[in-house]
Design a protein around this motif. Structure first.
Motif, PDB file in Angstrom:
ATOM      1  N   GLY A   4      42.975   7.070 -14.350  1.00 43.27           N
ATOM      2  CA  GLY A   4      42.182   8.284 -14.226  1.00 43.27           C
ATOM      3  C   GLY A   4      40.919   8.074 -13.412  1.00 43.27           C
ATOM      4  O   GLY A   4      40.015   8.919 -13.426  1.00 43.27           O
ATOM      5  N   LYS A   5      40.852   6.967 -12.674  1.00 38.16           N
ATOM      6  CA  LYS A   5      39.666   6.652 -11.874  1.00 38.16           C
ATOM      7  C   LYS A   5      39.961   6.565 -10.377  1.00 38.16           C
ATOM      8  O   LYS A   5      39.055   6.295  -9.585  1.00 38.16           O
ATOM      9  N   LEU A   6      41.204   6.806  -9.997  1.00 31.98           N
ATOM     10  CA  LEU A   6      41.581   6.669  -8.593  1.00 31.98           C
ATOM     11  C   LEU A   6      41.029   7.849  -7.791  1.00 31.98           C
ATOM     12  O   LEU A   6      41.341   9.009  -8.063  1.00 31.98           O
ATOM     13  N   LEU A   7      40.207   7.541  -6.797  1.00 31.80           N
ATOM     14  CA  LEU A   7      39.564   8.569  -5.980  1.00 31.80           C
ATOM     15  C   LEU A   7      40.225   8.603  -4.607  1.00 31.80           C
ATOM     16  O   LEU A   7      40.324   7.581  -3.924  1.00 31.80           O
ATOM     17  N   LEU A   8      40.677   9.783  -4.213  1.00 35.39           N
ATOM     18  CA  LEU A   8      41.342   9.943  -2.922  1.00 35.39           C
ATOM     19  C   LEU A   8      40.323  10.226  -1.823  1.00 35.39           C
ATOM     20  O   LEU A   8      39.251  10.780  -2.077  1.00 35.39           O
ATOM     21  N   ALA A   9      40.670   9.866  -0.613  1.00 34.13           N
ATOM     22  CA  ALA A   9      39.776  10.065   0.530  1.00 34.13           C
ATOM     23  C   ALA A   9      39.406  11.537   0.669  1.00 34.13           C
ATOM     24  O   ALA A   9      40.264  12.421   0.595  1.00 34.13           O
ATOM     25  N   GLY A  10      38.110  11.788   0.839  1.00 33.94           N
ATOM     26  CA  GLY A  10      37.632  13.144   1.047  1.00 33.94           C
ATOM     27  C   GLY A  10      37.446  13.951  -0.214  1.00 33.94           C
ATOM     28  O   GLY A  10      37.093  15.137  -0.136  1.00 33.94           O
ATOM     29  N   GLU A  11      37.669  13.357  -1.395  1.00 34.96           N
ATOM     30  CA  GLU A  11      37.536  14.092  -2.652  1.00 34.96           C
ATOM     31  C   GLU A  11      36.422  13.484  -3.501  1.00 34.96           C
ATOM     32  O   GLU A  11      36.073  12.306  -3.357  1.00 34.96           O
ATOM     33  N   THR A  12      35.880  14.299  -4.393  1.00 28.31           N
ATOM     34  CA  THR A  12      34.752  13.856  -5.214  1.00 28.31           C
ATOM     35  C   THR A  12      35.125  13.649  -6.674  1.00 28.31           C
ATOM     36  O   THR A  12      34.337  13.080  -7.432  1.00 28.31           O
ATOM     37  N   SER A  13      36.300  14.111  -7.081  1.00 30.11           N
ATOM     38  CA  SER A  13      36.736  13.898  -8.463  1.00 30.11           C
ATOM     39  C   SER A  13      38.004  13.054  -8.455  1.00 30.11           C
ATOM     40  O   SER A  13      38.896  13.263  -7.623  1.00 30.11           O
ATOM     41  N   PRO A  14      38.102  12.085  -9.368  1.00 25.18           N
ATOM     42  CA  PRO A  14      39.272  11.207  -9.380  1.00 25.18           C
ATOM     43  C   PRO A  14      40.526  11.936  -9.850  1.00 25.18           C
ATOM     44  O   PRO A  14      40.459  12.992 -10.487  1.00 25.18           O
ATOM     45  N   CYS A  15      41.671  11.360  -9.546  1.00 28.26           N
ATOM     46  CA  CYS A  15      42.947  11.898 -10.015  1.00 28.26           C
ATOM     47  C   CYS A  15      43.041  11.753 -11.530  1.00 28.26           C
ATOM     48  O   CYS A  15      42.522  10.793 -12.113  1.00 28.26           O
ATOM     49  N   LEU A  16      43.722  12.687 -12.165  1.00 33.62           N
ATOM     50  CA  LEU A  16      43.992  12.546 -13.586  1.00 33.62           C
ATOM     51  C   LEU A  16      44.911  11.351 -13.814  1.00 33.62           C
ATOM     52  O   LEU A  16      45.675  10.964 -12.920  1.00 33.62           O
ATOM     53  N   PRO A  17      44.860  10.740 -14.998  1.00 40.62           N
ATOM     54  CA  PRO A  17      45.752   9.603 -15.269  1.00 40.62           C
ATOM     55  C   PRO A  17      47.215   9.987 -15.084  1.00 40.62           C
ATOM     56  O   PRO A  17      47.644  11.073 -15.483  1.00 40.62           O
ATOM     57  N   ALA A  18      47.976   9.099 -14.468  1.00 41.81           N
ATOM     58  CA  ALA A  18      49.405   9.320 -14.250  1.00 41.81           C
ATOM     59  C   ALA A  18      50.208   8.521 -15.270  1.00 41.81           C
ATOM     60  O   ALA A  18      49.808   7.425 -15.671  1.00 41.81           O
ATOM     61  N   ASP A  19      51.333   9.088 -15.690  1.00 43.99           N
ATOM     62  CA  ASP A  19      52.308   8.328 -16.472  1.00 43.99           C
ATOM     63  C   ASP A  19      53.238   7.639 -15.479  1.00 43.99           C
ATOM     64  O   ASP A  19      53.811   8.300 -14.606  1.00 43.99           O
ATOM     65  N   VAL A  20      53.397   6.335 -15.609  1.00 44.14           N
ATOM     66  CA  VAL A  20      54.177   5.577 -14.631  1.00 44.14           C
ATOM     67  C   VAL A  20      55.230   4.739 -15.343  1.00 44.14           C
ATOM     68  O   VAL A  20      54.921   4.009 -16.286  1.00 44.14           O
ATOM     69  N   GLU A  21      56.463   4.857 -14.875  1.00 40.64           N
ATOM     70  CA  GLU A  21      57.559   4.012 -15.339  1.00 40.64           C
ATOM     71  C   GLU A  21      58.086   3.245 -14.131  1.00 40.64           C
ATOM     72  O   GLU A  21      58.431   3.846 -13.111  1.00 40.64           O
ATOM     73  N   VAL A  22      58.140   1.923 -14.238  1.00 40.43           N
ATOM     74  CA  VAL A  22      58.648   1.100 -13.143  1.00 40.43           C
ATOM     75  C   VAL A  22      60.163   1.001 -13.293  1.00 40.43           C
ATOM     76  O   VAL A  22      60.673   0.434 -14.262  1.00 40.43           O
ATOM     77  N   LEU A  23      60.885   1.563 -12.328  1.00 46.75           N
ATOM     78  CA  LEU A  23      62.345   1.531 -12.347  1.00 46.75           C
ATOM     79  C   LEU A  23      62.887   0.287 -11.656  1.00 46.75           C
ATOM     80  O   LEU A  23      63.956  -0.216 -12.012  1.00 46.75           O
ATOM     81  N   ALA A  24      62.164  -0.179 -10.660  1.00 47.31           N
ATOM     82  CA  ALA A  24      62.487  -1.385  -9.887  1.00 47.31           C
ATOM     83  C   ALA A  24      61.207  -1.725  -9.129  1.00 47.31           C
ATOM     84  O   ALA A  24      60.277  -0.905  -9.084  1.00 47.31           O
ATOM     85  N   PRO A  25      61.100  -2.912  -8.533  1.00 45.65           N
ATOM     86  CA  PRO A  25      59.839  -3.268  -7.868  1.00 45.65           C
ATOM     87  C   PRO A  25      59.348  -2.238  -6.856  1.00 45.65           C
ATOM     88  O   PRO A  25      58.140  -2.055  -6.691  1.00 45.65           O
ATOM     89  N   ARG A  26      60.281  -1.545  -6.192  1.00 46.77           N
ATOM     90  CA  ARG A  26      59.878  -0.551  -5.191  1.00 46.77           C
ATOM     91  C   ARG A  26      60.207   0.885  -5.627  1.00 46.77           C
ATOM     92  O   ARG A  26      60.177   1.798  -4.791  1.00 46.77           O
ATOM     93  N   HIS A  27      60.490   1.092  -6.887  1.00 47.81           N
ATOM     94  CA  HIS A  27      60.857   2.435  -7.345  1.00 47.81           C
ATOM     95  C   HIS A  27      60.139   2.771  -8.649  1.00 47.81           C
ATOM     96  O   HIS A  27      60.182   1.986  -9.608  1.00 47.81           O
ATOM     97  N   LEU A  28      59.503   3.948  -8.662  1.00 44.75           N
ATOM     98  CA  LEU A  28      58.736   4.399  -9.820  1.00 44.75           C
ATOM     99  C   LEU A  28      59.208   5.778 -10.261  1.00 44.75           C
ATOM    100  O   LEU A  28      59.750   6.550  -9.472  1.00 44.75           O
ATOM    101  N   ARG A  29      58.950   6.077 -11.529  1.00 40.55           N
ATOM    102  CA  ARG A  29      58.974   7.460 -12.008  1.00 40.55           C
ATOM    103  C   ARG A  29      57.534   7.791 -12.378  1.00 40.55           C
ATOM    104  O   ARG A  29      56.935   7.136 -13.228  1.00 40.55           O
ATOM    105  N   LEU A  30      56.983   8.792 -11.709  1.00 37.97           N
ATOM    106  CA  LEU A  30      55.559   9.096 -11.803  1.00 37.97           C
ATOM    107  C   LEU A  30      55.377  10.533 -12.269  1.00 37.97           C
ATOM    108  O   LEU A  30      55.948  11.453 -11.674  1.00 37.97           O
ATOM    109  N   THR A  31      54.603  10.729 -13.331  1.00 43.10           N
ATOM    110  CA  THR A  31      54.334  12.077 -13.834  1.00 43.10           C
ATOM    111  C   THR A  31      52.853  12.393 -13.688  1.00 43.10           C
ATOM    112  O   THR A  31      51.996  11.657 -14.190  1.00 43.10           O
ATOM    113  N   LEU A  32      52.574  13.493 -12.989  1.00 45.19           N
ATOM    114  CA  LEU A  32      51.207  13.976 -12.780  1.00 45.19           C
ATOM    115  C   LEU A  32      51.030  15.306 -13.506  1.00 45.19           C
ATOM    116  O   LEU A  32      52.004  16.018 -13.759  1.00 45.19           O
TER     117      LEU A  32
END
Length: 234
Positions: A155-183
């Motif tokens: 919940g602290k990740l700040l994107l370029a050009g923005e002043t408020s951080p992203c909300l915390p994401a739910d992340v499931e690692v399916l494989a080293p290069r594959h995720l399931r991400l819920t925003l």
């Protein structure tokens, strides 16, 4: 309670059937009826659900509520050669208001989209205070690191050009290069920008779910009408 009524000429214009002069021609030809009775006046107030043209009911006068499986390569914009709206009946794009997607997916993203001509319903799904969960299957250029996972969940990740951080994401690692991400928010290109901010790149992106809606059994490029319960959400 009496059913809501609407002037016949305004109803036909709203649903994209044609101009008022065209309606008058249909009335003179006896093509328009309410119940089993022919109608002669374009200013008559009617229950839209009872109106028929050539013995057939009007096309969803109560509104359109659709679940669509967006394919890659299509854009969520009217009037474009690769528009998602080309997958729907042309008459739905001349309704007033026309059909619109509930939020957008970029051209390289596939998956769940809701589509409607009901502006209030669209707004309820997209309003930030509802925090509707959006679940994505993400393919990455590089393996995800533990540090990047911690940042996505923080919940602290700040994107370029923005002043408020992203909300915390739910992340499931399916494989080293594959995720399931819920925003639970819908910022512009948010998934791609989050991973870019962490030094990675999204190669493939598919939205698996939007709120309770999924397209597991819906072929890419196809759609279905929502049932009354689904259309009553959220």
């Amino acid at each position: 309670m009496a059913a809501p009524q609407e002037r016949l000429d305004r109803l036909f214009s709203r649903l994209g059937y044609g101009s008022r002069s065209e309606l008058r021609e249909w009335l003179r030809a006896g093509r328009v009826s309410v119940g089993s009775r022919p109608v002669g006046s374009p200013s008559l107030r009617v229950d839209p659900k009872l109106v028929q043209i050539d013995g057939q009911p009007l096309d969803h006068p109560e509104g359109l509520y659709l679940l669509y499986h967006k394919p890659r390569g299509k854009v969520c914009a009217h009037g474009e050669p690769r528009s998602v709206y080309g997958d729907f009946p042309a008459a739905w794009s001349v309704r007033r208001p026309a059909i619109n997607t509930v939020g957008r997916l970029d051209a390289d993203t596939s998956g769940v989209l809701l589509v409607t001509d009901d502006g209030g319903w669209l707004h309820r799904w997209t309003h930030p205070r509802r925090a509707v969960p959006r679940t994505y299957r993400v393919g990455l250029a590089e393996p995800i690191t533990d540090g990047a996972l911690a940042q996505l969940r923080s919940g602290k990740l700040l994107l370029a050009g923005e002043t408020s951080p992203c909300l915390p994401a739910d992340v499931e690692v399916l494989a080293p290069r594959h995720l399931r991400l819920t925003l639970r928010e819908g910022r512009y290109h948010e998934v791609r920008r989050m991973l870019a901010a962490l030094g990675n790149r999204v190669d493939t992106l598919h939205r698996e779910a939007f709120g309770p809606f999924r397209v597991d059994d819906l072929p890419s490029g196809s759609w279905r009408l929502l049932d009354p319960h689904e259309a009553s959400l959220p």
